[in-house]
Design a protein around this motif. Structure first.
Motif, PDB file in Angstrom:
ATOM      1  N   SER A  80      48.792  -0.695  -8.553  1.00  0.00           N
ATOM      2  CA  SER A  80      50.283  -0.879  -7.967  1.00  0.00           C
ATOM      3  C   SER A  80      50.208  -2.494  -7.687  1.00  0.00           C
ATOM      4  O   SER A  80      51.345  -3.018  -7.833  1.00  0.00           O
ATOM      5  N   THR A  81      49.170  -3.183  -7.165  1.00  0.00           N
ATOM      6  CA  THR A  81      49.247  -4.579  -6.919  1.00  0.00           C
ATOM      7  C   THR A  81      49.700  -5.203  -8.228  1.00  0.00           C
ATOM      8  O   THR A  81      50.243  -6.407  -8.299  1.00  0.00           O
ATOM      9  N   SER A  82      48.725  -4.816  -9.277  1.00  0.00           N
ATOM     10  CA  SER A  82      48.883  -5.688 -10.546  1.00  0.00           C
ATOM     11  C   SER A  82      50.384  -5.864 -10.917  1.00  0.00           C
ATOM     12  O   SER A  82      50.656  -6.521 -11.942  1.00  0.00           O
ATOM     13  N   ILE A  83      51.303  -4.543 -10.946  1.00  0.00           N
ATOM     14  CA  ILE A  83      52.592  -4.708 -11.391  1.00  0.00           C
ATOM     15  C   ILE A  83      53.648  -5.010 -10.150  1.00  0.00           C
ATOM     16  O   ILE A  83      54.672  -5.189 -10.448  1.00  0.00           O
ATOM     17  N   GLY A  84      53.093  -5.301  -9.034  1.00  0.00           N
ATOM     18  CA  GLY A  84      54.034  -5.830  -7.985  1.00  0.00           C
ATOM     19  C   GLY A  84      54.860  -4.685  -7.314  1.00  0.00           C
ATOM     20  O   GLY A  84      55.960  -5.027  -6.647  1.00  0.00           O
ATOM     21  N   ALA A  85      53.965  -3.476  -7.387  1.00  0.00           N
ATOM     22  CA  ALA A  85      54.861  -2.400  -6.540  1.00  0.00           C
ATOM     23  C   ALA A  85      54.433  -2.398  -5.211  1.00  0.00           C
ATOM     24  O   ALA A  85      53.691  -1.794  -4.537  1.00  0.00           O
ATOM     25  N   SER A  86      55.304  -3.235  -4.467  1.00  0.00           N
ATOM     26  CA  SER A  86      55.153  -3.612  -3.174  1.00  0.00           C
ATOM     27  C   SER A  86      54.935  -2.296  -2.262  1.00  0.00           C
ATOM     28  O   SER A  86      54.219  -2.242  -1.504  1.00  0.00           O
ATOM     29  N   LYS A  87      56.187  -1.504  -2.028  1.00  0.00           N
ATOM     30  CA  LYS A  87      56.221  -0.524  -1.276  1.00  0.00           C
ATOM     31  C   LYS A  87      55.119   0.797  -1.392  1.00  0.00           C
ATOM     32  O   LYS A  87      54.478   1.117  -0.601  1.00  0.00           O
ATOM     33  N   VAL A  88      54.816   0.811  -2.766  1.00  0.00           N
ATOM     34  CA  VAL A  88      53.644   1.694  -3.039  1.00  0.00           C
ATOM     35  C   VAL A  88      52.277   1.163  -2.506  1.00  0.00           C
ATOM     36  O   VAL A  88      51.553   1.798  -2.096  1.00  0.00           O
ATOM     37  N   LYS A  89      52.347  -0.308  -2.819  1.00  0.00           N
ATOM     38  CA  LYS A  89      50.818  -0.812  -2.479  1.00  0.00           C
ATOM     39  C   LYS A  89      50.650  -0.550  -0.808  1.00  0.00           C
ATOM     40  O   LYS A  89      49.834  -0.419  -0.018  1.00  0.00           O
ATOM     41  N   THR A  90      52.058  -0.759  -0.039  1.00  0.00           N
ATOM     42  CA  THR A  90      51.758  -0.622   1.579  1.00  0.00           C
ATOM     43  C   THR A  90      51.376   0.722   1.775  1.00  0.00           C
ATOM     44  O   THR A  90      50.676   0.851   2.633  1.00  0.00           O
ATOM     45  N   GLU A  91      51.946   1.585   0.912  1.00  0.00           N
ATOM     46  CA  GLU A  91      51.703   3.129   1.461  1.00  0.00           C
ATOM     47  C   GLU A  91      50.066   3.581   1.066  1.00  0.00           C
ATOM     48  O   GLU A  91      49.318   4.053   1.672  1.00  0.00           O
ATOM     49  N   CYS A  92      49.434   2.889  -0.105  1.00  0.00           N
ATOM     50  CA  CYS A  92      47.992   2.909  -0.428  1.00  0.00           C
ATOM     51  C   CYS A  92      47.096   2.339   0.630  1.00  0.00           C
ATOM     52  O   CYS A  92      46.245   2.954   1.148  1.00  0.00           O
TER      53      CYS A  92
END
Length: 145
Positions: A80-92
């Motif tokens: 998620s970090t590698s594609i810039g998926a910010s909200k998903v990364k926060t939930e992870c």
């Protein structure tokens, strides 16, 4: 049409779905590989669907293996970090914190939110890429002849 594509992309940043890493991916896209970002996103969603399924199965067992869940989520957060998926990364990140605390209820709640954010991002990016394909390649400045 290019302006509409730019507005849709900007809204993804304004709403917090994407971060600067997505822009860095777009910088890698060129005439030789005009669909690079879309291909990376497609791979991300394929891989993350597998991880979601693995986590779902692990959670359904009832006996929480927090180390295994944390390992799955570590992979999910990295992609998620590698594609810039910010909200998903926060939930992870939140899910991993609940794993470390041994908080099963927190994991379950956060995972539901993660799946929601992931599905929303997928829908929004599919719309963005569809619009970008319809708009065609961006015009580049050319030297007059």
């Amino acid at each position: 049409m290019q302006r509409q594509v730019a507005l849709v992309k900007q809204s993804l940043f304004d709403q917090g779905y994407l971060d600067e890493q997505f822009m860095e991916l777009e910088d890698l896209q060129d005439d030789a590989n005009p669909n690079f970002v879309e291909e990376v996103a497609t791979l991300y969603f394929k891989d993350s669907a597998r991880l979601i399924n693995n986590i779902d199965q692990a959670l359904e067992r009832g006996s929480f293996d927090f180390n295994r869940l944390d390992s799955y989520m570590h992979q999910f957060k990295g992609s998620s970090t590698s594609i810039g998926a910010s909200k998903v990364k926060t939930e992870c990140t939140m899910f991993r914190e609940y794993c470390r605390a041994g908080n099963a209820e927190g994991c379950l709640r956060t995972f539901q939110q993660l799946k929601k954010e992931h599905a929303t991002l997928r829908k929004k990016l599919e719309h963005y890429f569809q619009m970008a394909r319809q708009a065609g390649p961006k015009e580049t400045a050319r030297r007059p002849k």
